[in-house]
Design a protein around this motif. Structure first.
Motif, PDB file in Angstrom:
ATOM      1  N   GLY A 182      44.227  49.733  35.931  1.00 61.39           N
ATOM      2  CA  GLY A 182      45.193  49.433  36.980  1.00 61.39           C
ATOM      3  C   GLY A 182      44.830  48.244  37.851  1.00 61.39           C
ATOM      4  O   GLY A 182      45.539  47.921  38.792  1.00 61.39           O
ATOM      5  N   LEU A 183      43.725  47.582  37.530  1.00 64.61           N
ATOM      6  CA  LEU A 183      43.271  46.429  38.315  1.00 64.61           C
ATOM      7  C   LEU A 183      44.316  45.319  38.278  1.00 64.61           C
ATOM      8  O   LEU A 183      44.937  45.064  37.244  1.00 64.61           O
ATOM      9  N   ASP A 184      44.521  44.671  39.408  1.00 61.02           N
ATOM     10  CA  ASP A 184      45.444  43.553  39.512  1.00 61.02           C
ATOM     11  C   ASP A 184      45.090  42.482  38.486  1.00 61.02           C
ATOM     12  O   ASP A 184      43.913  42.173  38.285  1.00 61.02           O
ATOM     13  N   THR A 185      46.097  41.916  37.824  1.00 63.81           N
ATOM     14  CA  THR A 185      45.866  40.939  36.757  1.00 63.81           C
ATOM     15  C   THR A 185      45.095  39.715  37.254  1.00 63.81           C
ATOM     16  O   THR A 185      44.215  39.217  36.566  1.00 63.81           O
ATOM     17  N   GLU A 186      45.409  39.232  38.437  1.00 64.85           N
ATOM     18  CA  GLU A 186      44.705  38.060  38.974  1.00 64.85           C
ATOM     19  C   GLU A 186      43.225  38.364  39.193  1.00 64.85           C
ATOM     20  O   GLU A 186      42.363  37.558  38.868  1.00 64.85           O
ATOM     21  N   VAL A 187      42.919  39.541  39.711  1.00 68.06           N
ATOM     22  CA  VAL A 187      41.525  39.942  39.917  1.00 68.06           C
ATOM     23  C   VAL A 187      40.840  40.099  38.561  1.00 68.06           C
ATOM     24  O   VAL A 187      39.691  39.679  38.373  1.00 68.06           O
ATOM     25  N   LEU A 188      41.540  40.685  37.595  1.00 71.90           N
ATOM     26  CA  LEU A 188      40.993  40.839  36.242  1.00 71.90           C
ATOM     27  C   LEU A 188      40.641  39.481  35.644  1.00 71.90           C
ATOM     28  O   LEU A 188      39.531  39.293  35.134  1.00 71.90           O
ATOM     29  N   ILE A 189      41.554  38.530  35.708  1.00 72.52           N
ATOM     30  CA  ILE A 189      41.310  37.203  35.134  1.00 72.52           C
ATOM     31  C   ILE A 189      40.129  36.534  35.823  1.00 72.52           C
ATOM     32  O   ILE A 189      39.259  35.960  35.158  1.00 72.52           O
ATOM     33  N   ARG A 190      40.066  36.623  37.132  1.00 71.51           N
ATOM     34  CA  ARG A 190      38.945  36.016  37.864  1.00 71.51           C
ATOM     35  C   ARG A 190      37.621  36.682  37.480  1.00 71.51           C
ATOM     36  O   ARG A 190      36.598  36.020  37.364  1.00 71.51           O
ATOM     37  N   SER A 191      37.645  37.988  37.265  1.00 68.73           N
ATOM     38  CA  SER A 191      36.432  38.713  36.853  1.00 68.73           C
ATOM     39  C   SER A 191      36.005  38.300  35.450  1.00 68.73           C
ATOM     40  O   SER A 191      34.816  38.119  35.186  1.00 68.73           O
ATOM     41  N   LEU A 192      36.980  38.166  34.564  1.00 65.15           N
ATOM     42  CA  LEU A 192      36.670  37.758  33.196  1.00 65.15           C
ATOM     43  C   LEU A 192      36.172  36.319  33.154  1.00 65.15           C
ATOM     44  O   LEU A 192      35.359  35.966  32.295  1.00 65.15           O
ATOM     45  N   ARG A 193      36.608  35.492  34.093  1.00 66.65           N
ATOM     46  CA  ARG A 193      36.077  34.122  34.177  1.00 66.65           C
ATOM     47  C   ARG A 193      34.597  34.144  34.522  1.00 66.65           C
ATOM     48  O   ARG A 193      33.840  33.281  34.086  1.00 66.65           O
ATOM     49  N   MET A 194      34.175  35.126  35.303  1.00 68.59           N
ATOM     50  CA  MET A 194      32.743  35.271  35.609  1.00 68.59           C
ATOM     51  C   MET A 194      31.978  35.590  34.321  1.00 68.59           C
ATOM     52  O   MET A 194      30.879  35.075  34.101  1.00 68.59           O
ATOM     53  N   THR A 198      32.759  42.794  44.045  1.00 71.09           N
ATOM     54  CA  THR A 198      32.817  41.342  43.871  1.00 71.09           C
ATOM     55  C   THR A 198      33.315  41.058  42.454  1.00 71.09           C
ATOM     56  O   THR A 198      33.303  41.943  41.586  1.00 71.09           O
ATOM     57  N   LEU A 199      33.717  39.831  42.207  1.00 66.39           N
ATOM     58  CA  LEU A 199      34.192  39.468  40.873  1.00 66.39           C
ATOM     59  C   LEU A 199      33.087  39.655  39.839  1.00 66.39           C
ATOM     60  O   LEU A 199      33.347  40.090  38.716  1.00 66.39           O
ATOM     61  N   GLU A 200      31.862  39.339  40.213  1.00 66.48           N
ATOM     62  CA  GLU A 200      30.734  39.524  39.292  1.00 66.48           C
ATOM     63  C   GLU A 200      30.541  41.002  38.965  1.00 66.48           C
ATOM     64  O   GLU A 200      30.296  41.368  37.815  1.00 66.48           O
ATOM     65  N   GLU A 201      30.670  41.870  39.984  1.00 66.76           N
ATOM     66  CA  GLU A 201      30.535  43.311  39.756  1.00 66.76           C
ATOM     67  C   GLU A 201      31.646  43.830  38.842  1.00 66.76           C
ATOM     68  O   GLU A 201      31.376  44.608  37.923  1.00 66.76           O
ATOM     69  N   TRP A 202      32.884  43.397  39.093  1.00 70.94           N
ATOM     70  CA  TRP A 202      33.987  43.802  38.212  1.00 70.94           C
ATOM     71  C   TRP A 202      33.708  43.347  36.786  1.00 70.94           C
ATOM     72  O   TRP A 202      33.912  44.104  35.829  1.00 70.94           O
ATOM     73  N   GLY A 203      33.248  42.097  36.631  1.00 65.80           N
ATOM     74  CA  GLY A 203      32.928  41.589  35.301  1.00 65.80           C
ATOM     75  C   GLY A 203      31.884  42.454  34.612  1.00 65.80           C
ATOM     76  O   GLY A 203      32.018  42.793  33.431  1.00 65.80           O
ATOM     77  N   ASP A 204      30.838  42.820  35.353  1.00 69.05           N
ATOM     78  CA  ASP A 204      29.782  43.664  34.778  1.00 69.05           C
ATOM     79  C   ASP A 204      30.318  45.041  34.385  1.00 69.05           C
ATOM     80  O   ASP A 204      29.964  45.577  33.331  1.00 69.05           O
ATOM     81  N   ILE A 205      31.162  45.616  35.220  1.00 71.91           N
ATOM     82  CA  ILE A 205      31.749  46.934  34.922  1.00 71.91           C
ATOM     83  C   ILE A 205      32.570  46.861  33.635  1.00 71.91           C
ATOM     84  O   ILE A 205      32.453  47.721  32.755  1.00 71.91           O
ATOM     85  N   ILE A 206      33.384  45.816  33.522  1.00 68.53           N
ATOM     86  CA  ILE A 206      34.223  45.651  32.330  1.00 68.53           C
ATOM     87  C   ILE A 206      33.360  45.385  31.101  1.00 68.53           C
ATOM     88  O   ILE A 206      33.590  45.970  30.033  1.00 68.53           O
ATOM     89  N   TYR A 207      32.350  44.543  31.239  1.00 68.31           N
ATOM     90  CA  TYR A 207      31.484  44.223  30.100  1.00 68.31           C
ATOM     91  C   TYR A 207      30.694  45.455  29.642  1.00 68.31           C
ATOM     92  O   TYR A 207      30.552  45.698  28.436  1.00 68.31           O
ATOM     93  N   ASN A 208      30.199  46.236  30.582  1.00 66.77           N
ATOM     94  CA  ASN A 208      29.485  47.469  30.219  1.00 66.77           C
ATOM     95  C   ASN A 208      30.391  48.415  29.452  1.00 66.77           C
ATOM     96  O   ASN A 208      29.973  49.041  28.473  1.00 66.77           O
TER      97      ASN A 208
END
Length: 113
Positions: A80-92, A40-50
């Motif tokens: 390699g994550l898609d930029t749109e998915v990355l931006i949406r994750s960072l918005r979380m 999920t976007l929240e999970e991606w955000g947490d992975i990136i933040y960690n």
């Protein structure tokens, strides 16, 4: 083995169920194009933040290119994550006040808090 094709109504039902679980979202109002997420976007955000915490990037700015294509992230799941998915994750992360997106002109980055 015979492989058939699902009717578009069935595909839409599946995508909407993935949307309810946070694993997909439509890219347009007509729901003809969708993003489907492994996390999920929240999970991606947490992975990136960690990763940012563990790598000492809290208080720093990273470009979106560095996050998905940089040498510091080659071993990370988000490399390699898609930029749109990355931006949406960072918005979380922005909503959680853990980061701020920097998106203007040719500058695309994020500052981690």
């Amino acid at each position: 083995m015979i492989i058939g094709r699902l009717p578009s109504e069935a595909v839409l039902v599946i995508l909407e169920e993935l949307g309810k679980s946070g694993n997909a979202s439509p890219l347009d109002k007509s729901k003809q194009r969708w993003l489907i997420y492994w996390h999920t976007l929240e999970e991606w955000g947490d992975i990136i933040y960690n990763w940012a915490q563990e790598s000492g990037f809290i208080g720093s700015v990273c470009t979106l290119f560095e996050l998905t294509q940089g040498e510091d992230t080659t071993e990370q799941e988000f490399h390699g994550l898609d930029t749109e998915v990355l931006i949406r994750s960072l918005r979380m992360l922005e909503i959680a006040k853990k980061a701020e997106l920097i998106l203007f002109d040719d500058n695309q980055g994020v500052k981690f808090f």
